[in-house]
Design a protein around this motif. Sequence first.
Motif, PDB file in Angstrom:
ATOM      1  N   GLU A 133      40.591  42.919  35.677  1.00 15.05           N
ATOM      2  CA  GLU A 133      40.274  43.685  36.884  1.00 15.05           C
ATOM      3  C   GLU A 133      40.205  42.788  38.108  1.00 15.05           C
ATOM      4  O   GLU A 133      40.658  43.162  39.180  1.00 15.05           O
ATOM      5  N   SER A 134      39.607  41.608  37.967  1.00 23.63           N
ATOM      6  CA  SER A 134      39.461  40.691  39.088  1.00 23.63           C
ATOM      7  C   SER A 134      39.844  39.276  38.650  1.00 23.63           C
ATOM      8  O   SER A 134      39.154  38.675  37.823  1.00 23.63           O
TER       9      SER A 134
ATOM     10  N   GLU B 227      39.693  36.647  40.582  1.00 22.54           N
ATOM     11  CA  GLU B 227      38.669  35.736  41.103  1.00 22.54           C
ATOM     12  C   GLU B 227      37.468  35.645  40.174  1.00 22.54           C
ATOM     13  O   GLU B 227      36.994  34.556  39.851  1.00 22.54           O
ATOM     14  N   GLU B 228      36.943  36.790  39.745  1.00 22.58           N
ATOM     15  CA  GLU B 228      35.753  36.796  38.879  1.00 22.58           C
ATOM     16  C   GLU B 228      36.047  36.152  37.528  1.00 22.58           C
ATOM     17  O   GLU B 228      35.238  35.360  37.028  1.00 22.58           O
ATOM     18  N   THR B 229      37.184  36.471  36.937  1.00 23.07           N
ATOM     19  CA  THR B 229      37.524  35.911  35.629  1.00 23.07           C
ATOM     20  C   THR B 229      37.761  34.410  35.731  1.00 23.07           C
ATOM     21  O   THR B 229      37.308  33.639  34.881  1.00 23.07           O
ATOM     22  N   ALA B 230      38.453  33.972  36.787  1.00 25.77           N
ATOM     23  CA  ALA B 230      38.682  32.540  36.999  1.00 25.77           C
ATOM     24  C   ALA B 230      37.347  31.809  37.174  1.00 25.77           C
ATOM     25  O   ALA B 230      37.151  30.723  36.615  1.00 25.77           O
ATOM     26  N   ALA B 231      36.423  32.399  37.900  1.00 21.77           N
ATOM     27  CA  ALA B 231      35.110  31.776  38.100  1.00 21.77           C
ATOM     28  C   ALA B 231      34.354  31.671  36.776  1.00 21.77           C
ATOM     29  O   ALA B 231      33.698  30.649  36.509  1.00 21.77           O
ATOM     30  N   GLU B 232      34.438  32.705  35.940  1.00 20.83           N
ATOM     31  CA  GLU B 232      33.789  32.665  34.621  1.00 20.83           C
ATOM     32  C   GLU B 232      34.369  31.540  33.766  1.00 20.83           C
ATOM     33  O   GLU B 232      33.634  30.824  33.091  1.00 20.83           O
ATOM     34  N   LEU B 233      35.694  31.386  33.791  1.00 20.07           N
ATOM     35  CA  LEU B 233      36.338  30.316  33.025  1.00 20.07           C
ATOM     36  C   LEU B 233      35.895  28.949  33.537  1.00 20.07           C
ATOM     37  O   LEU B 233      35.561  28.059  32.752  1.00 20.07           O
TER      38      LEU B 233
ATOM     39  N   GLU C 164      46.030  40.408  37.831  1.00 24.78           N
ATOM     40  CA  GLU C 164      45.146  41.490  38.267  1.00 24.78           C
ATOM     41  C   GLU C 164      45.814  42.846  38.040  1.00 24.78           C
ATOM     42  O   GLU C 164      46.942  43.068  38.485  1.00 24.78           O
ATOM     43  N   SER C 165      45.108  43.713  37.340  1.00 21.33           N
ATOM     44  CA  SER C 165      45.675  45.041  37.043  1.00 21.33           C
ATOM     45  C   SER C 165      45.361  46.035  38.133  1.00 21.33           C
ATOM     46  O   SER C 165      44.617  45.785  39.030  1.00 21.33           O
TER      47      SER C 165
ATOM     48  N   LYS D  44      50.170  41.423  43.679  1.00 19.86           N
ATOM     49  CA  LYS D  44      48.997  41.258  42.808  1.00 19.86           C
ATOM     50  C   LYS D  44      48.623  39.781  42.684  1.00 19.86           C
ATOM     51  O   LYS D  44      49.473  38.897  42.746  1.00 19.86           O
ATOM     52  N   LYS D  45      47.331  39.536  42.464  1.00 21.10           N
ATOM     53  CA  LYS D  45      46.832  38.182  42.284  1.00 21.10           C
ATOM     54  C   LYS D  45      47.026  37.735  40.835  1.00 21.10           C
ATOM     55  O   LYS D  45      46.915  38.539  39.918  1.00 21.10           O
ATOM     56  N   TYR D  46      47.297  36.418  40.692  1.00 18.01           N
ATOM     57  CA  TYR D  46      47.428  35.852  39.348  1.00 18.01           C
ATOM     58  C   TYR D  46      47.105  34.362  39.391  1.00 18.01           C
ATOM     59  O   TYR D  46      47.115  33.740  40.455  1.00 18.01           O
TER      60      TYR D  46
END
Length: 134
Positions: free
Chosen positions: A89-90, A92-98, A133-134, A116-118
Amino acid sequence: MKGQDTTMKLSKIHHVAIIASDYQVSKNFYTNLLGLPILNENYRAERDSYKLDLSVGDSQIELFSFPEPPERPSQPEAAGLRHLCFAVESVEETAAELEDKGIAVEPIRIDEYTGKKYTFFKDPDNLPIELYES
């Protein structure tokens, strides 16, 4: 054959198979760091190999171990499977979690065709993994 519909009916990707150089390290990466649920884990004594089935939405990752697998060809444009991609979904959020888990993530980019972001990160064997990003 005349009159028969010969179009294949491929409906989705069932699984992606990955061979790990260090099974325990990759198992930890995919289950604990990425949080993928384990469906099945089997040891195949005749092949000295593990097979770990992981759930990703309605698809699966099969994580294998084999004694002394060859290294992956040079990157990034070697012939063969290029990368694995997860829809999120995001980005940015997933990258920050990683990154919070100590996983290096490339800078976020924008797909010039879709807007779309990737971004990309790598598994323990340097397999490139994309977040899209979906």
